[in-house]
Structures are given as structure tokens and as C-alpha cells.
Design a protein around this motif. Sequence first.
Motif, PDB file in Angstrom:
ATOM      1  N   ARG A  94      50.539  36.611  43.377  1.00 45.97           N
ATOM      2  CA  ARG A  94      51.896  36.100  42.949  1.00 45.97           C
ATOM      3  C   ARG A  94      52.174  36.532  41.307  1.00 45.97           C
ATOM      4  O   ARG A  94      51.199  37.334  40.867  1.00 45.97           O
ATOM      5  CB  ARG A  94      51.733  34.452  42.570  1.00 45.97           C
ATOM      6  N   GLY A  95      53.197  36.340  41.058  1.00 46.83           N
ATOM      7  CA  GLY A  95      53.700  37.003  39.595  1.00 46.83           C
ATOM      8  C   GLY A  95      53.333  36.128  38.576  1.00 46.83           C
ATOM      9  O   GLY A  95      53.434  36.573  37.555  1.00 46.83           O
ATOM     10  N   GLU A  96      53.196  34.657  38.744  1.00 47.73           N
ATOM     11  CA  GLU A  96      53.026  34.033  37.714  1.00 47.73           C
ATOM     12  C   GLU A  96      51.471  33.397  37.664  1.00 47.73           C
ATOM     13  O   GLU A  96      50.963  32.544  37.251  1.00 47.73           O
ATOM     14  CB  GLU A  96      53.684  32.576  38.198  1.00 47.73           C
ATOM     15  N   GLU A  97      50.812  34.798  37.445  1.00 44.64           N
ATOM     16  CA  GLU A  97      49.531  34.588  37.358  1.00 44.64           C
ATOM     17  C   GLU A  97      48.914  35.870  36.932  1.00 44.64           C
ATOM     18  O   GLU A  97      49.689  37.018  37.050  1.00 44.64           O
ATOM     19  CB  GLU A  97      48.534  34.237  38.530  1.00 44.64           C
ATOM     20  N   LEU A  98      47.515  35.860  36.376  1.00 47.82           N
ATOM     21  CA  LEU A  98      46.962  37.457  36.202  1.00 47.82           C
ATOM     22  C   LEU A  98      46.770  38.116  37.389  1.00 47.82           C
ATOM     23  O   LEU A  98      46.208  37.601  38.526  1.00 47.82           O
ATOM     24  CB  LEU A  98      45.483  37.297  35.471  1.00 47.82           C
ATOM     25  N   ASN A  99      47.411  39.197  37.700  1.00 48.23           N
ATOM     26  CA  ASN A  99      47.563  39.957  38.981  1.00 48.23           C
ATOM     27  C   ASN A  99      47.339  41.267  38.600  1.00 48.23           C
ATOM     28  O   ASN A  99      48.593  41.954  38.402  1.00 48.23           O
ATOM     29  CB  ASN A  99      48.811  39.614  39.568  1.00 48.23           C
ATOM     30  N   GLN A 100      46.094  41.928  38.578  1.00 50.63           N
ATOM     31  CA  GLN A 100      46.020  43.321  38.139  1.00 50.63           C
ATOM     32  C   GLN A 100      46.638  44.279  39.172  1.00 50.63           C
ATOM     33  O   GLN A 100      46.959  45.475  38.998  1.00 50.63           O
ATOM     34  CB  GLN A 100      44.603  43.386  37.993  1.00 50.63           C
ATOM     35  N   SER A 101      46.942  43.822  40.358  1.00 45.80           N
ATOM     36  CA  SER A 101      47.369  44.559  41.672  1.00 45.80           C
ATOM     37  C   SER A 101      48.770  44.781  41.266  1.00 45.80           C
ATOM     38  O   SER A 101      49.554  46.086  41.207  1.00 45.80           O
ATOM     39  CB  SER A 101      47.163  43.980  42.774  1.00 45.80           C
ATOM     40  N   LEU A 102      49.521  43.731  40.755  1.00 44.20           N
ATOM     41  CA  LEU A 102      50.908  43.939  40.358  1.00 44.20           C
ATOM     42  C   LEU A 102      51.153  44.901  39.281  1.00 44.20           C
ATOM     43  O   LEU A 102      52.016  45.532  39.063  1.00 44.20           O
ATOM     44  CB  LEU A 102      51.356  42.513  40.131  1.00 44.20           C
ATOM     45  N   GLU A 103      50.163  44.699  38.350  1.00 42.71           N
ATOM     46  CA  GLU A 103      50.194  45.509  36.979  1.00 42.71           C
ATOM     47  C   GLU A 103      50.309  46.973  37.514  1.00 42.71           C
ATOM     48  O   GLU A 103      51.045  47.699  37.092  1.00 42.71           O
ATOM     49  CB  GLU A 103      49.318  45.232  35.981  1.00 42.71           C
ATOM     50  N   HIS A 104      49.493  47.462  38.409  1.00 40.03           N
ATOM     51  CA  HIS A 104      49.201  48.647  38.740  1.00 40.03           C
ATOM     52  C   HIS A 104      50.454  49.062  39.604  1.00 40.03           C
ATOM     53  O   HIS A 104      50.810  50.224  39.359  1.00 40.03           O
ATOM     54  CB  HIS A 104      47.785  48.683  39.548  1.00 40.03           C
ATOM     55  N   ALA A 105      50.816  48.019  40.362  1.00 43.76           N
ATOM     56  CA  ALA A 105      51.999  48.504  41.356  1.00 43.76           C
ATOM     57  C   ALA A 105      53.114  48.997  40.393  1.00 43.76           C
ATOM     58  O   ALA A 105      53.920  49.977  40.619  1.00 43.76           O
ATOM     59  CB  ALA A 105      52.258  47.407  42.187  1.00 43.76           C
ATOM     60  N   GLY A 106      53.379  48.189  39.340  1.00 42.97           N
ATOM     61  CA  GLY A 106      54.687  48.380  38.336  1.00 42.97           C
ATOM     62  C   GLY A 106      54.508  49.910  37.763  1.00 42.97           C
ATOM     63  O   GLY A 106      55.311  50.906  37.727  1.00 42.97           O
ATOM     64  N   ARG A 107      53.196  50.381  37.370  1.00 38.47           N
ATOM     65  CA  ARG A 107      52.927  51.394  36.914  1.00 38.47           C
ATOM     66  C   ARG A 107      52.956  52.517  37.750  1.00 38.47           C
ATOM     67  O   ARG A 107      53.437  53.786  37.182  1.00 38.47           O
ATOM     68  CB  ARG A 107      51.496  51.311  36.087  1.00 38.47           C
TER      69      ARG A 107
END
Lengths: 260, 208, 637
Positions: C545-558
Motif C-alpha cells: 500500500r501507499g500508506e506504509e513503509l513500502n520499499q518496492s514502491l520507493e524503488h518503482a518511483g525511482r
Amino acid sequence: MRVTLHVWRQPGPELAGVFVRYDMTDVSPDMSFLEMLDVLNQQLLARQDDPIAFDHDCREGICGACGMVINGRPHGPRRATTTCQLHMRSFPDGAELWIEPWRARAFPVIKDLVVDRGAFDRIIQAGGFITARTGSAPEANSLLVPKADADLAMDAAACIGCGACVAACPNASAMLFVAAKVSHLGLLPQGQPERAARVVGMVAQMDAEGFGACSNHGECMAACPKEISIDFIARLNRDYLKAVVSHPSSVVRGDGGSNG
Amino acid sequence: MAVTGVILFLFVVAHLLGNLKIFEGPAAFDAYAEGLRTVGAPFFGRGWLLWIARVVLIVAVLAHMWAAIETTRASWRARPVSYRRLEPVETTYAARTMRWGGVLIVVYVIYHLLDFTFGRVNPSFVPGDVYHNVVASLRVGPVAAAYIAAMVVLGLHLYHGTWSALQTLGLNRPPTGGWRRGVAAAIAVLIAGAYISIPVAVLAGMLR
Amino acid sequence: MELRSRIPDGPLEAKWERHRSGIKLVNPANKLKHHILVVGSGLAGASAAASLAELGYRVSCFCFQDSPRRAHSIAAQGGINAAKNYQNDGDSVFRLFYDTIKGGDFRSREANVYRLAEISARIIDQCTAQGVPFAREYGGLLANRSFGGVQVSRTFYARGQTGQQLLLGAYQALSRQIGIGTVTMYPRSEMLDLVVIDGRARGIITRDLISGAVSAHAGDAVVLATGGYSNVYYLSTNAKGCNVTAIWRAHKRGAAFANPGFTQIHPTCIPQTGAHQSKLTLMSESLRNDGRIWVPKRQGETRPPHQIPEEDRDYYLERLYPSYGNLAPRDIASRRAKEVCDEGRGVGPGGHGVYLDLRDAIARLGRRVIAERYGNLFEMYQRITGEDPFQVPMRIYPAPHYTMGGLWVDYNLMTTVDGLYAIGEANFSDHGANRLGASALMQGLADGYFILPYTIGDYLAQAKPVTVDPEHPAFHQIRGEVAERVRRLLAASGRKTVDAFHRELGRVMWDKCGMSRNAAGLKEAMGRIGQLRDEFWRDVHVGGRGEELNQSLEHAGRVADFFEFAELMCQDALYREESCGCHFREEYQTPEGEAKRDDERFGYVAAWEFAGLGKEPVLHKEPLAFEAVHLAQRSYK
């Protein structure tokens, strides 16, 4: 090779955690420990599971971001090695590995293996510096530092702030971390003017953060990936006693070196 | 912790030096025991200094225990969720047993006082005849065994305690810094060994 | 867009002093009214944030790591250059300036590089005063070592951890300010966009990596100190978190991007061992002082190294560059290694490696001396590869390491967006087409301690402090855009992981836009990147989810930003039809296979303006005028 992992999964700070078992096959002995977890995370994502959260960044043992307790040892079984520099060939085929986060009240778990080490930053803010306003520095060679002192200061300065010392300490004490910075700066002539205020301020902050008391087990030194010696803890104690004797008022104020 | 520990350590040493006079025979030993009461005369009255020492000791013991309890509680607080397992690497048996060792020593000291000072558990207790009391008590196998065991515990406690105090008081200056472990171990072995020599001598019949 | 470099007039030696004296000052009482946002806490960011706060500005500092102390500057090993001339070997500001500009193959600005050399000495003073434990001689004075590409000994160092110690110095100075309350620190916060209002940078949008909260921060100026983009290659020596996002977002909001194709590939890294590899580890170049680099003469050699006799070995650097031999500069050493591997003579898994052999040095100097010099490197090598360098020659292979390109900045370090600054590796300013060893630390700290704190005053003194509050509609709008993007990433319900996409992008970039490039390959890469990017948005699976620590999401944005940026990088490499420094175009080489510069056509900085996604970026040229140095062909034969 094959390994069985039991990983601490905790969805959030206030939520309960449990060990979850993962069986890994086709692990290459050339993988680093974190790469093995990367592979596991790819598998977890592929089956729509939540990947394991863990801190990591440089993956060459210097940034201090990574760290987990592997089979009861912070950063795993190899001496002087961070988790990112630990390779799977350090384990036998079929090994069973229990992976836990750093556990300390001052390092609350954020998620899975990620903990909040902000306490370390606040300890540094309470005095772990030399006040040297940019632009005010004298010519570098106007200050002589005996080589032995510089070398010893460097031994202490090698600390990467990973928190393994706290994780390994039976008392969750942060003495080695504080001692390393107090010694690094206290060994240099530049660090003398603030020496007493620094040690008092840092120790006060350390206590306020809720770390335990040092009872000289030496586990911190054994876990330290930079092999920082507990001799620095003795040095910290001596500095602290001296500061208390010579500047008792600073202890009462507990006002570190933050004297803007 | 370290300061009270040092006081208790000095007591342990002084007590040992006194005890060892038992090897000089009954007369010397009893005279020493009596001398403890008259030391400081004529400035101090009989037993005054002894009582002062006892008060200091009691305070030190209480403070030592209080400090131990406080640090223990702080440690427990500092790690509310414990590890499934934390593998010891560097720590010693002595360091890990400080808390229980301390408790055992307290228990033994109480028994020890009941035995030799108050004579409550010593059937052939003769007030004032210190030599006789010691030999009579330690001639009993289990009593001697308890004595020896307690001294081993004390030795371990002293080993980590001495090392710890040197560390806590920051006495790690070169060139002696590197010897701290060895010095602590030697002191502990010496003290525990010397204490143990007494029951051994009694059992061996050298002291009768 | 107009590129105004604002290089001061006058002789080279007097430019900075004169400029500094002419800069408008901000009234001390007004400084507190100015709020400066510093993004990044590495050498440049931390030193700038601390120095600005000392001057009296209100500063907010952001980093994506859990602590400002973990920025990737910490990993720099070798040292920091300074023209102190402590060794009495004839070093001078001019010499450092000249070495740097020549090392950069004459693609950097004279005025900037000269200023860097001028300031270098004060950096050492500053860091020493902070307690950085530099190596000392027995008399207590500072020690120096020599470093690649120069003939004087001017490198200051703290064992193999110079970057760490310098960063901790800056971190401690920053911590002091945080403690006093003049700097507000936002760790675990990632900048996801820049807010520009009426042509001025007014703030940033960040995502709190713990709570996922997207929030707006307003300020009078924004300073980007967010490092380089080597991770576009997936495998590099950079930390896993290093990314292009902040400067790419700024680029999309109007900041020109200069020389994106100038990327440095470091010759001495530990080769990849398998498909699981997540990053590459650098080993100090100093090994080349005593090591000999070779590959087997025959393709497909299967004998273990110690069974290959002397006559079957090709010490190719010694053969090609008799005078510099194994100490040829980084770009050349890297390219030649790739060449011999491409010929099928590489060693180790996949044939991606060459031997770095210390056998002769061990025989000559003895095991003890070698252990003293390189013991810790040998240990690190053994830890990673499981091989003992005393027994088996090390295997090395080049890896992406540093990016000379970055946001275009003027002499004041301001980008083409007013009030937006870029410092450290994030800008393009000082290293031209190739960076010399021990110069990155110097530049980061020069920018942060001694340049930006003055030059930012020039802007702030003229721009009245306008209180922009984060409730301004522009903030709302961009915050909405950022949140929408996060939502889109999470909503893509594909099958491939972010990591898989990143690896694929990396492979394309490494093959086509790596150590050597050609027009056909670059065009092919651009097509492939476009396809991959579309596929990414369609078929990525981020999870969580977006409302938590989500390292996969961080990576995805980058990675999403890398996909957009990679195309610009190829565009730049394609456009520059010459070879210079690290940019080697196969079509433009001398008969001996050396880089062939074309000063006539390409003696300029290429600054690209964003024209919209899928649209060709607009090229702006800043001509490079060389008055103090004579342009020469580099020769290391």
C-alpha cells in the motif's frame, strides 16, 4: 544450496510480530545475505505476498544501514562483517536461519526488520561534534596531532552507526557507540574545548533514550563490524568522571555542547 | 556499582588477610579477632571502629544491591521484546552470572554470619573462641563444601567485578590497559584460592 | 531558455574573489526570514545545510536514508585533493586546476574548476578543525598520498574511509545545528517533485517513507544535493538507493540537464558472480600501483591462471601504453578491459573479468609488504569472492561509478530555474567528461561549505522574501500529481517486479550507452527504452500500500524516472559526435583506438531542456572558452 529461513514479520510498530518460515532452494553460495533476501522478496512479490522490509543501502559495509540478528548474532556469524558483506558461503547447505530485527526499546521496530535508530542521531546532536563554524578554521597544519593519537582516533571514528553494539548487548546499552564518538573527538586537540560538555551531553541523551546500562560483557565489541574496542568505553567512563568532577554544573543542566 | 564494589572488594581482601592468621595458630588468630575490637584505642572505645566499619559495609552492600537492581531493571526495560535467542560470543561465564552470583553470595553471607558471628547454626559455638568456632564448623563436610562453593562463586564475581570496575572507573591507561583481564583473573583466583585454603586445611587436618 | 553562466570578468585568478566581494549581502536580521530547503545530506547537502544555518538562515534538510549520516558520500575510499603543496613537490592552485581540466578532457568551465582548486586548501582546514582524523606523519603533520592521473602528492586521506570521515564531519556540523534547532531534519523523506511558481523554485513535495504521507514544503530557495544517477545501469558501485528522481523532477519543471551522457566507469571493481548480483563493489585503484593486468592470449582459455605460462598472457595495458602501463587513466583502462572481454578473452564467470595479478609484486616485495599495503582490500575481495588473492590473481571488471553530468548550473550554482540550486554530483559543473580520483569529495565540500552559502545570498538579497505557504494552489496541484502517480504505480496490476524492469533497463544502458557507444546502438537503445517504459507502466507489480513503509514502491518511483531519464542520456550520447573522456563513440577514434575529440564542433556544454514526455528535448549550448589552458590531445602512451 538450500536454506530454511524464519523471518520476523511485523507489519507495523504497534502490531504483533511472528516468525514466518520460508524455504529457499537454489541459493548460490556467492550471493550476499541481502541478495538472498532480494531473491526471496522477488518470489514473495510474484505470489502477491508482502516483501520483507529491511534497511540497506551501500551494500559495501560502510553506510551502516543494514543489520539484522541472524541466529542470535547481530550481522551474522562472521566477525568484522556487516550483513551486506556476509555471503551465503558462510553457511552450510541446509542451514536453518532465524532472522530478527535489532531489539531495543530505543530502536523501535518500524516494520519487519527495519528499526528506528533516530536515537543515535539525537545522541550526536547532544554533543557529538566539534564546533567549528565554516570559514573560521585555522591552517590545517597549525595543529599538530601525534600520529598515535590520530590513529587511535581513527580507530574510534570508524564507527558506522549501525547499532549492532546495542543489538548484541545483553542490556541493550549504547555505550560503545557513544564511547566511539567521545573518544574520536576527545583524542584530538581540536576536541578539547568541548570535551567535558560533550561527554556529559551525550551520556545524558543516551540515558534519556532508554538504552540499558553497560555491564562490561564485551558483546558489543564482538558484534561490531568495525571491531571497535571496549577500551573506548573505559575512556568514556574516565572522561565522564572527570567531567562530573570538574564541571558538576553541566551535569545538573545536562546541557551537552549545544551552546549555539 | 564500581565504587561500592571497590569498598566491598577492600573488605574481602582485609577479611582474607585476617582469616589467614588462622595458620599462625589459635592464639594469634584469637588475638587478631580480639584486636579488631580494640583497634584504634585509646582514641576509639572498644568495638567502635568495628562498628563504624560494619555500618560502612552494610551501607555499601545495600548500595551495591540497589545499584545492581537498578541496572538490571534498566536492562530489562531497555529490551522489552527479547530475542528468540542471543548467542553469546565475547562475554564470560562470570559476567553472565553476576546477578545470580550476587544473590548466592548474599545468601551465603547470611549463613556465614549466623555461623561465625552469631553462632546460631554452629552447635559447638563458643563466643570469643574464634579459632575453635571456625575449625569446628568447617570440619563438617557439607559446611566446608558450601564454604568452598561460595568462594568459587565469589571468585567469579570478583573476576568480572574487578575487570568491570577497572573499565567503569576508566583505568585503562597504557601500558597496564591490556593487562586488565589478566589482572582481574589473577586477583580473583588468588583471593578465592586463599579463602578456600582454610576449609581445605581443616579437612586435611592441618588445622585442628 | 537562456543559459547565462554568470562567469565573472577579469583574470582567472581574480574571478572568484572579485565575484564574492560583489555579491549582495542579505541583512543578518532578514536571514532568519529566509527558509532554504536542502535535499540530500551527503557531503554537499550536509555541509551546505550546516553552513547556511550557521549564517542564520532557516534550513530544512531532507534525506531518504534513515539518518543523514548514511548518504552515499560515505562510501568514498581514496581521498580528497587539495593544493596545499605540503610535500613541496611544486603543487599549486594552477596545477590542480590544470590536472582537473585536462583529466576532464577539456569539457568543463575554466572559471569553475579554477575556483574549485582555489578553495581546495580551505576544505582541508575546515575538515581538520571539525576533527576529521586525517592520516598524519610522525611529526604530527598531515600526510599525503599520490593518486591516479597526476604527478604530485596532494591527496589527503583517512585510511580507506576518507569519504566516511569527511561525511561524518559534515554530519556532525549538521547535527549541531539540528540540536540547536536551526535545521529541521526530515530523514526517510524522499523528494518527489519540485514546485515552481512564477518561474521561481518555491518548494518541494516529499513522501514520508514510513507513513507514506505526501506533503508540501515551501521555501525561498531549493538546493538539490541528491547525487548521481549511476544506478540507471542497475549494477553500479552506487548505493542501492541512489537515484535520479530529484534532479529529473526538477528537469521536468524547467531545469536544464547538462551532459547527461558523461558517466564514469571505474576500472577496478569486483566482477559480477551471477544473475542475483545486486550491486558492484569498488576496489581501490591503488591496487594498480603494484598489480599487473592481463588476460589469456587465446580465446576460450580454460586453464586456471597459475597454469598459464608467461608467453600465453597478454598484459594488454603494458603492451598498448608502454609509459603509463597499468596506471593508464580510468576511462582508458576500463575501455581496454571491455575490449579484450568482447574479444572472448575475458576470465571468470561469463567471461566478464580480467586478471589483476600481484604475483610479481609479492615475489619482489614479499608477502608481508603486500599484506601491509593491501591487506584490507584482499580481505574484502576474499569475503566477496571466496578467493584468496595471495593464491589466485584477482579478477576485476569495470563498473559505473560516477556521473559527471547533472543539472546545468551557473557560476553561482543556480540552475535555469531561479532559486533552484544544484550542488555536488547532482550538478555538472567541474569534472567535464571525466573525473579524476579524489576530486568528487573536494567538489562536494567546496560547493557546500564555500560556494553555495555565499552565492545563494545573491539570489535571496534580490528576491524579497515572499511568504509562500504550502496551501498555495500550485502546491495543491503538484501534490495531487504526486499522489496520483503513486496511486498509478500501485494500481498497475502486472506480473513483473520493479527489480526485473530495472535490471532490463540496466542491461540496455550498459550494452548501448556504457563504456563505448555508437549511433546505431544508441538509437536502438532509445527505441527499446521507450518500449520498456510503456511495458513498465502496464505490467509492473509493485505490491503493498501507499500508506506504509513500502520499499518496492520507493524503488518503482525511482525506476519510472530512470526510464524517462535514460532516453535523454542516450540522446545526449548520440548527439555528441566525438569521443571525449568517458564518452567514447566508436565512430570517432584515432587509428590507435584512442578518443578523438572534436573541439570545433563540440567544444560546448550540452544543456537539454525538457519539452514534454515523448518529445525531443531542446538542446542549448554553452560554449566553453579556454583562455588559460591550451587544448591538447591526451596521451598516455
